[in-house]
Design a protein around this motif. Structure first.
Motif, PDB file in Angstrom:
ATOM      1  N   THR A   2     -10.145  46.904  28.672  1.00  0.00           N
ATOM      2  CA  THR A   2     -10.064  48.034  29.607  1.00  0.00           C
ATOM      3  C   THR A   2     -11.111  49.107  29.299  1.00  0.00           C
ATOM      4  N   ALA A  39     -14.112  48.539  28.772  1.00  0.00           N
ATOM      5  CA  ALA A  39     -15.289  48.138  29.555  1.00  0.00           C
ATOM      6  C   ALA A  39     -15.199  48.685  30.983  1.00  0.00           C
ATOM      7  N   ARG A  58     -22.954  49.285  26.914  1.00  0.00           N
ATOM      8  CA  ARG A  58     -22.846  49.533  25.458  1.00  0.00           C
ATOM      9  C   ARG A  58     -23.921  50.497  24.992  1.00  0.00           C
ATOM     10  N   VAL A  89     -18.421  58.294  27.623  1.00  0.00           N
ATOM     11  CA  VAL A  89     -17.284  57.649  28.290  1.00  0.00           C
ATOM     12  C   VAL A  89     -15.972  58.407  28.100  1.00  0.00           C
ATOM     13  N   ARG A  95     -15.164  60.828  18.770  1.00  0.00           N
ATOM     14  CA  ARG A  95     -14.555  60.060  19.865  1.00  0.00           C
ATOM     15  C   ARG A  95     -13.041  59.939  19.634  1.00  0.00           C
TER      16      ARG A  95
HETATM   17  O1   DC Z   1     -12.799  50.549  23.579  1.00  0.00           O
HETATM   18  P1   DC Z   1     -14.087  51.255  24.025  1.00  0.00           P
HETATM   19  O2   DC Z   1     -14.802  51.957  22.924  1.00  0.00           O
HETATM   20  O3   DC Z   1     -14.983  50.357  24.803  1.00  0.00           O
HETATM   21  O4   DC Z   1     -13.554  52.386  25.025  1.00  0.00           O
HETATM   22  C1   DC Z   1     -14.431  53.263  25.657  1.00  0.00           C
HETATM   23  C2   DC Z   1     -13.761  54.594  25.938  1.00  0.00           C
HETATM   24  O5   DC Z   1     -12.806  54.470  26.970  1.00  0.00           O
HETATM   25  C3   DC Z   1     -13.075  55.254  24.761  1.00  0.00           C
HETATM   26  O6   DC Z   1     -13.694  56.479  24.452  1.00  0.00           O
HETATM   27  C4   DC Z   1     -11.671  55.503  25.199  1.00  0.00           C
HETATM   28  C5   DC Z   1     -11.605  55.118  26.638  1.00  0.00           C
HETATM   29  N1   DC Z   1     -10.497  54.227  26.951  1.00  0.00           N
HETATM   30  C6   DC Z   1      -9.342  54.808  27.406  1.00  0.00           C
HETATM   31  O7   DC Z   1      -9.255  56.020  27.500  1.00  0.00           O
HETATM   32  N2   DC Z   1      -8.302  54.026  27.792  1.00  0.00           N
HETATM   33  C7   DC Z   1      -8.381  52.686  27.680  1.00  0.00           C
HETATM   34  N3   DC Z   1      -7.341  51.940  28.055  1.00  0.00           N
HETATM   35  C8   DC Z   1      -9.557  52.088  27.175  1.00  0.00           C
HETATM   36  C9   DC Z   1     -10.598  52.890  26.806  1.00  0.00           C
END
Ligand code: DC
Length: 223
Positions: free
Chosen positions: A35, A37, A91, A99, A180
């Motif tokens: 998710t 992504a 990425r 993000v 983050r």
């Molecule tokens: O897992 P990742 O690093 O690819 O996630 C990218 C960003 O998305 C991260 O900063 C948190 C957010 N995210 C979120 O808020 N809810 C999710 N279900 C998945 C990721």
């Protein structure tokens, strides 16, 4: 496995969620859904279109006009935005560091969660993210919360970059991961938090296959 359960895997950045989730899904012939992504895909498109990354209504409008498709590739999950392969682009440094602004907009989350629930509708899914056990699939049969120290997560990311031939600065990576974490855990909407009924696995001193085996064992018990 006779019952197609759903497995939710949550945890902070760099805890090994995607590697572990993909291997668990492969082993069970389940569908793996990353998710993060999806939030990255929207962030990528918003940056391309120069849209304010903190404007929830505008981002939601953009999302309504965006098809995000996750496909099974040879060695990785392919991410398509409006039929364009953005697997590598999402990425990038710019997407990674922006993000969490997009992911904290409630309008965006509501729509993403709707799409994610639909993907898991028929069971047989391993989904990873931050709010899967708490919001997306609160009824899932198995919830896992993967954690690891920030130093260990930074080391893994550092080694991954160096392994790819990319320059990397350990202290900077560690600071960015910590930032983050802070944004993801302190946001108002669906913050990163362990679900009460999730099983926490601290992966700091574990190998990937040890973590995978532990989850497969738990899945067997729940099915
Ligand atoms: O897992 P990742 O690093 O690819 O996630 C990218 C960003 O998305 C991260 O900063 C948190 C957010 N995210 C979120 O808020 N809810 C999710 N279900 C998945 C990721």
């Amino acid at each position: 496995m006779n019952k197609r359960i759903n497995i939710a895997i949550d945890g902070p950045a760099g805890a090994g969620k995607s590697t572990v989730a993909r291997k668990v899904a492969d082993n069970l012939s389940f569908l793996y859904i990353d998710t993060g992504a999806m939030y990255r895909a929207l962030t990528y498109k918003a940056i391309e279109k120069d849209i304010d990354l903190e404007n929830g209504p505008l981002l939601k409008e953009l999302l309504d006009d965006t098809v995000i498709d996750l496909q099974v590739g040879e060695s990785e999950q392919l991410v398509l935005v409006d039929n364009m392969n953005v697997t590598t682009d999402i990425r990038s440094y710019a997407v990674t560091n922006n993000v969490s602004f997009v992911a904290r907009q409630s309008e965006v989350r509501l729509e993403m969660v709707k799409r994610q629930k639909m993907l898991a509708d028929r069971g047989g899914v391993v989904m990873d993210g931050r709010d899967i056990g708490t919001h997306v699939l609160p009824e899932s049969e198995l919830k896992v919360f993967l954690s690891a120290s920030v130093e260990e997560r930074a080391t893994r990311r550092y080694n991954e970059l160096i392994g790819n031939g990319t320059e990397a600065d350990y202290d900077r990576i560690k600071d960015e991961i910590a930032l983050r974490d802070k944004r993801d855990t302190e946001r108002e909407v669906a913050p990163l938090v362990k679900a009460d009924d999730a099983i926490e696995i601290d992966t700091t001193k574990m190998t990937i296959s040890e973590v995978v085996d532990q989850i497969l064992q738990l899945a067997k018990e729940r099915a």
